[in-house]
Design a protein around this motif. Structure first.
Motif, PDB file in Angstrom:
ATOM      1  N   LYS A   1      16.403 -11.098  23.376  1.00 42.52           N
ATOM      2  CA  LYS A   1      15.973 -10.579  22.074  1.00 42.52           C
ATOM      3  C   LYS A   1      17.201 -10.097  21.317  1.00 42.52           C
ATOM      4  O   LYS A   1      18.232  -9.836  21.915  1.00 42.52           O
TER       5      LYS A   1
ATOM      6  N   PHE B   1      14.688 -15.422  27.928  1.00 42.34           N
ATOM      7  CA  PHE B   1      14.772 -15.317  26.473  1.00 42.34           C
ATOM      8  C   PHE B   1      15.442 -13.986  26.130  1.00 42.34           C
ATOM      9  O   PHE B   1      15.037 -12.935  26.624  1.00 42.34           O
TER      10      PHE B   1
ATOM     11  N   LYS C   1      11.690 -19.566   9.975  1.00 39.36           N
ATOM     12  CA  LYS C   1      10.548 -20.327  10.501  1.00 39.36           C
ATOM     13  C   LYS C   1      11.002 -21.779  10.696  1.00 39.36           C
ATOM     14  O   LYS C   1      12.036 -22.193  10.176  1.00 39.36           O
TER      15      LYS C   1
ATOM     16  N   ILE D   1      12.480 -23.389  23.155  1.00 36.52           N
ATOM     17  CA  ILE D   1      11.980 -22.035  23.433  1.00 36.52           C
ATOM     18  C   ILE D   1      10.491 -22.153  23.696  1.00 36.52           C
ATOM     19  O   ILE D   1       9.743 -22.598  22.825  1.00 36.52           O
ATOM     20  N   CYS D   2      10.090 -21.819  24.921  1.00 35.05           N
ATOM     21  CA  CYS D   2       8.708 -22.074  25.349  1.00 35.05           C
ATOM     22  C   CYS D   2       7.928 -20.770  25.375  1.00 35.05           C
ATOM     23  O   CYS D   2       8.399 -19.760  25.895  1.00 35.05           O
ATOM     24  N   GLU D   3       6.700 -20.824  24.836  1.00 38.55           N
ATOM     25  CA  GLU D   3       5.867 -19.617  24.760  1.00 38.55           C
ATOM     26  C   GLU D   3       4.989 -19.441  25.994  1.00 38.55           C
ATOM     27  O   GLU D   3       4.466 -18.363  26.232  1.00 38.55           O
ATOM     28  N   ASN D   4       4.770 -20.528  26.735  1.00 40.41           N
ATOM     29  CA  ASN D   4       3.935 -20.436  27.941  1.00 40.41           C
ATOM     30  C   ASN D   4       4.312 -21.559  28.907  1.00 40.41           C
ATOM     31  O   ASN D   4       5.135 -22.413  28.566  1.00 40.41           O
TER      32      ASN D   4
ATOM     33  N   ASN E   1       8.503 -14.956  33.171  1.00 40.34           N
ATOM     34  CA  ASN E   1       7.975 -14.281  31.975  1.00 40.34           C
ATOM     35  C   ASN E   1       8.273 -15.145  30.763  1.00 40.34           C
ATOM     36  O   ASN E   1       9.248 -15.892  30.757  1.00 40.34           O
ATOM     37  N   TYR E   2       7.450 -14.984  29.717  1.00 39.55           N
ATOM     38  CA  TYR E   2       7.645 -15.781  28.491  1.00 39.55           C
ATOM     39  C   TYR E   2       7.909 -14.887  27.306  1.00 39.55           C
ATOM     40  O   TYR E   2       7.474 -13.748  27.343  1.00 39.55           O
ATOM     41  N   PRO E   3       8.620 -15.415  26.239  1.00 38.46           N
ATOM     42  CA  PRO E   3       9.178 -16.749  26.119  1.00 38.46           C
ATOM     43  C   PRO E   3      10.234 -17.048  27.195  1.00 38.46           C
ATOM     44  O   PRO E   3      10.854 -16.135  27.739  1.00 38.46           O
TER      45      PRO E   3
ATOM     46  N   GLU F   1       4.064 -25.247  27.756  1.00 37.43           N
ATOM     47  CA  GLU F   1       5.181 -25.688  26.909  1.00 37.43           C
ATOM     48  C   GLU F   1       6.431 -25.934  27.747  1.00 37.43           C
ATOM     49  O   GLU F   1       7.173 -26.885  27.512  1.00 37.43           O
TER      50      GLU F   1
END
Ligand code: AMP
Ligand code: GLY
Length: 421
Positions: free
Chosen positions: A189, A187, A221, A155-158, A137-139, A161
């Protein structure tokens, strides 16, 4: 007493600044130190990773106590080397420093001692890592095993990446030996905070809480950095959370290091993710945080020399720390381009005026002297810390001091502490 501090950044400047106030009136040396430190200690031109050079200096100059700032000399075994030569030094041994120097060691240590952390798998083969990452699962978080100056975590979103991150570390070898193996983990939260303690092998003496701002830009950011600012205390760390962190993370770690034969002595820094009131370990550092040290040390009223002496004697249980109740804020002023490429050598204006403001301390991280003028020499250049009767006052004061300082390409986050107001 002759005290040697090893390192050259803002953290070491803050340590030297605190030691300079010690009633022990010690003679202070710093290797290699920096322009700011030079006004408080004798700077010695020996690099922090030149262990033999540091040993020789300590022997020749009758150093009674050495305090290590950064992780690299610790991971290289400076404490073991000094101890073998009957020199007193504060910091963890090479084996104990693996808590920072190897993420794989720490993940497995935490599994053995049931310390809450993200679920993980370890890989050496890129193809196997990619097959695994496709099913996740992502991230998803990909980490180089070893020391990578804060750049080894992606930190990979898909899965594309993740595949790129795996290639960068395992195939292109951009971190060398430090990236021979990777950790792929879930990841987590939540909200991050730091928890730093002095440890003497058996006892844990937590410092005032602090929160770092790791991301480069406002509103969290941009890329991760070494830290763009900090404040202390962190209201997130209330009595309930403090107890949980001690019980679930700090105590099992310190006890586990003893039972495994590597008692930990030094500053132990837990990077935590707090999710619905529960702490999870993201990483350990085996040193003071930077810039957390700049926010924490100005609030410490107890003599730092006494604290370190007590830690070396294994009697931290007898020490109670006293703190200035006023909160502190540290704003990191950086060079345009940091944490990637940046130019250096720009004259820094307004330092003197900013230093004169009450309750303001300015530490140097990346500066040097050029023809009688302080110029920029690093990515993170200065740390501006202020104390105030409350956080808004400390913030106002720190930003006022920062606004007096300038150089070509100077920048800093404008939202330090906003998350807690
Ligand atoms: P580390 O050096 O392991 O602390 O990672 C650097 C930063 O990456 C942390 O401060 C977090 O912001 C982020 N990070 C690392 N691991 C995780 C994770 N498992 N879940 C979410 N964020 C993470
Ligand atoms: N501020 C984060 C660190 O010192 O690693």
């Amino acid at each position: 007493m002759n005290i040697l501090v090893i390192g050259s950044g803002g953290r070491e400047h803050a340590i030297v600044w605190k030691l300079a106030q010690s009633p022990s009136k010690s003679k202070l040396f710093c290797a290699p130190g920096n322009v700011g430190i030079a006004s408080l200690a004798q700077c010695v031109a020996v690099d922090a990773t030149n262990l033999e050079g540091l040993l020789n200096f300590a022997k020749e100059n009758k150093i009674d106590l050495t305090i290590v700032g950064p992780e690299a000399p610790l991971a290289a075994g400076i404490v073991d080397l000094f101890k073998k030569n009957h020199l007193r030094i504060f910091g963890p041994t090479k084996e104990a420093s693996r808590l920072e120097a190897s993420k794989i060691y720490t993940k497995e240590f935490c599994s053995r001692h049931k310390i809450p952390q993200a679920d993980y798998k370890i890989f050496e083969e890129p193809s196997q890592a990619k097959i695994y990452a496709k099913k996740c699962n992502y991230p998803l978080v990909v980490k180089a095993d070893g020391l990578a100056q804060g750049k080894g975590v992606v930190i990979c979103e898909n899965s594309e990446e993740a595949s790129k991150a795996i290639d960068k570390i395992l195939v292109e070898g951009c971190f060398g030996e430090a990236g021979k193996r990777i950790v792929i983990e879930n990841f987590l939260k939540g909200v991050e905070t730091s928890f730093i303690a002095v440890v003497d092998g058996n006892h844990i003496l937590p410092l005032a809480s602090a929160k770092d701002h790791k991301r480069l830009l406002d509103n969290d950011k941009g890329p991760n950095t070494g830290g763009m600012g900090a404040y202390s205390p962190s209201p997130l760390v209330n009595a309930t959370l403090y107890e949980k962190v001690m019980e679930k993370i700090m105590l099992p770690t310190v006890r586990g290091m003893v039972t495994e034969g590597f008692p930990f002595v030094g500053f132990l820094y837990a990077g935590l993710m707090i999710d619905r009131g529960e702490p999870y370990l993201l990483e350990f550092n085996v040193r003071l945080g930077d810039p957390e040290a700049q926010a924490i040390l100005p609030r410490l009223q107890t003599d730092l020399v006494d604290v370190i002496e007590a830690a070396l004697a294994g009697r931290l249980n007898e020490v109670t720390l006293s703190w200035d109740n006023r909160p502190s804020v540290c704003i990191v002023m950086a060079s345009q381009g940091y944490p990637e490429k940046y130019e250096t050598g720009f004259p820094i204006m307004g330092l003197e005026e900013a230093t004169k403001l009450p309750d303001v301390t300015i530490v140097h991280s990346g500066t040097k002297m050029k023809e009688g003028q302080v110029v920029t020499a690093g990515g993170r250049v200065l740390g501006v810390t202020a104390l105030g009767k409350d956080l808004p006052t400390a913030l106002k004061c720190a930003y006022e001091a920062a606004s007096k300082i300038s150089w070509e390409g100077c920048f800093y986050r404008k939202d330090i502490g906003k998350d807690t107001l």
